[in-house]
Design an enzyme around this catalytic site. Structure first.
Site, PDB file in Angstrom:
ATOM      1  N   ARG B 258       0.855  -1.184   0.000  1.00 44.65           N
ATOM      2  CA  ARG B 258       0.000   0.000   0.000  1.00 44.65           C
ATOM      3  C   ARG B 258       0.895   1.240   0.000  1.00 44.65           C
ATOM      4  O   ARG B 258       1.490   1.565   1.014  1.00 44.65           O
ATOM      5  CB  ARG B 258      -0.873  -0.035   1.264  1.00 44.65           C
ATOM      6  CG  ARG B 258      -2.033   0.928   1.275  1.00 44.65           C
ATOM      7  CD  ARG B 258      -2.691   0.944   2.654  1.00 44.65           C
ATOM      8  NE  ARG B 258      -1.919   1.741   3.588  1.00 44.65           N
ATOM      9  CZ  ARG B 258      -1.905   1.550   4.903  1.00 44.65           C
ATOM     10  NH1 ARG B 258      -2.592   0.596   5.459  1.00 44.65           N
ATOM     11  NH2 ARG B 258      -1.170   2.339   5.680  1.00 44.65           N
ATOM     12  N   HIS B 262      -3.715   4.343   4.803  1.00 45.01           N
ATOM     13  CA  HIS B 262      -4.874   3.441   4.899  1.00 45.01           C
ATOM     14  C   HIS B 262      -6.090   4.152   4.314  1.00 45.01           C
ATOM     15  O   HIS B 262      -6.747   3.663   3.415  1.00 45.01           O
ATOM     16  CB  HIS B 262      -5.108   3.049   6.353  1.00 45.01           C
ATOM     17  CG  HIS B 262      -6.477   2.496   6.617  1.00 45.01           C
ATOM     18  ND1 HIS B 262      -6.899   1.299   6.106  1.00 45.01           N
ATOM     19  CD2 HIS B 262      -7.527   2.993   7.316  1.00 45.01           C
ATOM     20  CE1 HIS B 262      -8.151   1.080   6.489  1.00 45.01           C
ATOM     21  NE2 HIS B 262      -8.548   2.097   7.215  1.00 45.01           N
ATOM     22  N   TYR B 271       3.770   5.382  11.474  1.00 43.36           N
ATOM     23  CA  TYR B 271       4.028   3.965  11.717  1.00 43.36           C
ATOM     24  C   TYR B 271       4.925   3.285  10.689  1.00 43.36           C
ATOM     25  O   TYR B 271       5.171   2.095  10.787  1.00 43.36           O
ATOM     26  CB  TYR B 271       2.696   3.204  11.841  1.00 43.36           C
ATOM     27  CG  TYR B 271       1.708   3.421  10.703  1.00 43.36           C
ATOM     28  CD1 TYR B 271       1.866   2.746   9.495  1.00 43.36           C
ATOM     29  CD2 TYR B 271       0.640   4.296  10.841  1.00 43.36           C
ATOM     30  CE1 TYR B 271       0.980   2.950   8.454  1.00 43.36           C
ATOM     31  CE2 TYR B 271      -0.257   4.508   9.798  1.00 43.36           C
ATOM     32  CZ  TYR B 271      -0.078   3.828   8.609  1.00 43.36           C
ATOM     33  OH  TYR B 271      -0.964   4.030   7.585  1.00 43.36           O
TER      34      TYR B 271
END
Lengths: 325, 357
Positions: B258, B262, B271
């Site tokens: 990805r 998100h 993160y």
């Protein structure tokens, strides 16, 4: 005293209590490295390590089911379910196990845990992120349901929830996570579970609310200024067990009431509150009680969300209706 | 030997056809002819630009939260291309590419993320279910539809798209188990994009691969390079053909990455580091296909410019159209709850109209 918003107040409460009580474990999706999608657990993994602040696999039933196991073994788990709409798969664990274990084992096994859930609409979130499932939870035996309406309240109520001997679901109204900033008491202070808060005293009509809509009620009070309507406002804080005395005492004084909640109308808590008033204070009533609620529909997507949410305008109309009966 | 035996998931082999430099692994050649390949590349260019447009619209306050597909185009384009019109698709919430491939108009997809319920209405004959935000809940529906098709004797195949996070949910395992027991014509397409919001794949499961989870359910499982259009297409085509001919379900793990957040609501720098992303950048599915097409003489800067301009023009037209859609009416939130509006809903609707009057 420091001025905090609700996210900061909850973070502070968690941090302070984890310092005091090493049995506390926080578990959930993205609560560790990310610090929670709303930053409620920000910095806690760095402070307490990844055994006490745990990023779990993506499985809500798994999170609360294992939290129950931890609680059985003497830890004090605080589970985070990321959004209200993702609480539903946990209902099996909550209803069939967490809420029953004390009763089933005749007190031999107990389950003191907290499930924190950001809940409710009003932030233009995607589908399944704006639910108000509190009536389902209040309808479930063996669990307590606590809903703070301000940052200071959140801190005091969360500390009580963590220390409670029974399971508590702590619903955090995400719409006001950052909308209210107020002085929050420092250090160890608790607000008892099961006691309502008298937000404003009055003699003309009782408005009963909890969570994010308490702020909408206060906005309605502003709009009604000059109408000479003397309003008493009760923030229930805990919807299970409910502070029935506070409601009845107020109704005996005012004789009129409006209940406001964001959840759908049918079988919402408003129905329970009105039934209680009928049982205990029917003869004090001077007008039928009005409800200002969400509708019996899935919470609409953001373009239509404003249709759904109780707003000051609807509350004002309900108050006027009750007063003019 | 079938592909699924050859790549039996405990062998630890990932199925690949197209190398990152655009050359083929095998002498067998490409599974798609040049024309088809170029067309799919064109779709991928369109999809990437449509995805970026959505991110931009969100930043400008013209769209709500959006979950970008950036980096996962080959997984979705390759797999959807192996399906037939009329097959049933159960997307999660990152399936702009698969949805477009199956015939959902871009306008519909944009409307959904703009917060209009009409964005969940698939056109007649296009069997793409609405977005499923509760993670991992919808593979069960794909099994149910496939099971019903089997009972009715239809040749319909179903596919559920989900991510690595979904494989932790109980519903996913129940779906796999039902598919195994009832031998349903279902494809489970896991886009393993390495993250469930912030939680990395290694925390999600202690399994070495996601594909190997299939074994316990008596279902074929295969790990494919999810950034390799040819491998994704070939594996999916084989699984579709097998399902259509009564051979049951398949779990395909597309290993991908990805590139974006998100959703627009999170900040990936919280993160993951740039260094973590670095090795994935040359594996971009579009880059690989571009190199392949260049070698064939089908791609150059001019082709890219033309495809980009055409796509951009069409996307801008769709945005204009989506933004011109009038705001939903009060009726729109009440009239689809039941086949017939209940007396309670009618009363509530009238009350709401009065308060707005």
């Amino acid at each position: 005293m420091v001025k905090l918003n609700m996210v900061e107040a909850i973070n502070l409460a968690l941090r302070e209590e984890m310092e005091r009580d090493d049995r506390i474990v926080i578990l959930g999706e993205d609560v560790g490295r990310e610090g929670g999608v709303f930053r409620v657990t920000d910095g806690l993994q760095a402070r307490f390590g990844d055994e006490r602040v745990v990023d779990t696999p993506l499985a809500e039933a798994g999170i609360v089911g294992t939290a129950m196991g931890m609680a059985l073994y003497g830890l004090r788990p605080i589970a985070e379910i990321q959004f209200d709409g993702f609480l539903y798969p946990c209902l099996d664990q909550i209803t069939n196990h967490i809420g029953r274990i004390r009763n089933r084992s005749r007190g031999r096994f107990t389950c003191p845990l907290v499930i924190r859930v950001p809940y409710g609409g009003g932030i233009h979130a995607p589908e399944h992120h704006s639910e108000s499932p509190e009536a389902i939870l209040a309808h479930t035996p063996g669990i307590k349901v606590v809903i703070p309406a301000t940052p200071n309240e959140a801190k005091g109520l969360l500390l009580s929830s963590i220390r409670d001997p029974d399971p508590v679901i702590f619903l955090e109204p995400k719409r006001i996570y950052r909308a209210i900033r107020e002085e929050v008491q420092e250090g160890d202070f608790t607000i008892p579970i099961g006691k309502a808060r008298l937000v404003q005293e009055g003699r003309g009509v009782t408005i009963i609310a909890w969570g994010a809509v308490v702020r909408e009620v206060l906005n309605a009070v502003e709009e009604l200024k000059g109408n000479k309507i003397d309003m008493e406002i009760i923030d229930l804080r805990t919807i299970s067990p409910m502070d029935v005395d506070a409601i009845i005492t107020s109704i005996r004084k005012t004789g009129r009431a409006v209940v406001v909640h964001e959840a759908p109308k049918t079988c919402g808590l408003g129905a329970e509150i009105i039934a209680l008033i009928n049982e205990k204070a029917f003869l004090s009533l001077q007008a039928p009680i009005e409800r200002v609620t969400g509708f019996d529909i899935p919470v609409p997507l953001l373009k239509s969300e404003h249709y759904y949410l109780p707003n000051p305008q609807r509350i004002v109309a309900a108050v006027k209706k009750v007063m003019s009966f | 030997m079938s592909l699924f035996e050859d790549y039996y998931s405990l062998k630890g082999k990932m199925f690949q056809m197209l190398k990152p430099d655009g050359t083929l692994y095998s002498e067998m050649g490409a599974p798609l002819n040049d024309q088809e390949t170029l067309q799919l590349y064109q779709r991928m260019v369109f999809i990437r630009l449509a995805d970026q447009k959505a991110l931009m619209l969100q930043r400008q306050g013209r769209m709500g939260t959006y979950a970008p597909v950036w980096g996962q185009e080959a997984c979705q384009v390759g797999s959807a291309h192996a399906l037939q019109k009329g097959d049933w698709v159960f997307p999660a919430f990152r399936e702009l590419a698969a949805s477009l491939m199956m015939g959902i108009p871009l306008k519909t997809i944009y409307l959904y993320w703009m917060g209009d319920e009409e964005g969940s209405r698939a056109p007649e004959g296009i069997n793409v279910a609405p977005v499923s935000i509760p993670v991992g809940t919808h593979p069960l529906h794909a099994v149910g539809v496939a099971w019903a098709a089997k009972i009715k004797g239809d040749k319909t195949v179903t596919i559920a798209y989900f991510g690595d996070g979904a494989t932790s949910k109980g519903d996913f395992h129940e779906a796999m188990n039902f598919a195994g027991v009832f031998k349903t014509p279902t494809l489970f397409f896991c886009q393993n994009n390495q993250f469930a919001i912030s939680v990395p794949r290694k925390i999600q499961t202690a399994s070495e691969t996601i594909a190997q989870k299939a074994i316990a359910y008596g279902v074929d499982g295969i790990q494919v390079d999810g950034n390799d259009l040819f491998a994704v297409y070939t594996a999916t085509k084989e699984a579709v053909d097998k399902a259509r001919s009564g051979g049951g379900a398949t779990l395909i793990e597309g290993v991908t990455y990805r590139f974006g957040p998100h959703t627009t609501a999170d900040d990936p720098t919280k993160y993951r580091t740039d260094e973590e992303m670095e090795p994935w950048k040359p594996l971009d599915p579009l880059v690989r296909l571009r190199l392949y097409l260049r070698e064939k003489g089908l791609w150059n800067d001019e082709v890219e410019k033309r495809l980009t301009e055409e796509a951009q023009k069409e996307i801008d037209r769709v945005v204009k159209e989506a933004e011109a859609v009038p705001a939903p009416e009060v009726e729109d939130i009440f009239k689809y709850v039941f086949a017939e509006m209940t007396p309670q809903l009618k009363e509530q609707m009238e009350y709401l109209k009065e308060t707005l009057a």
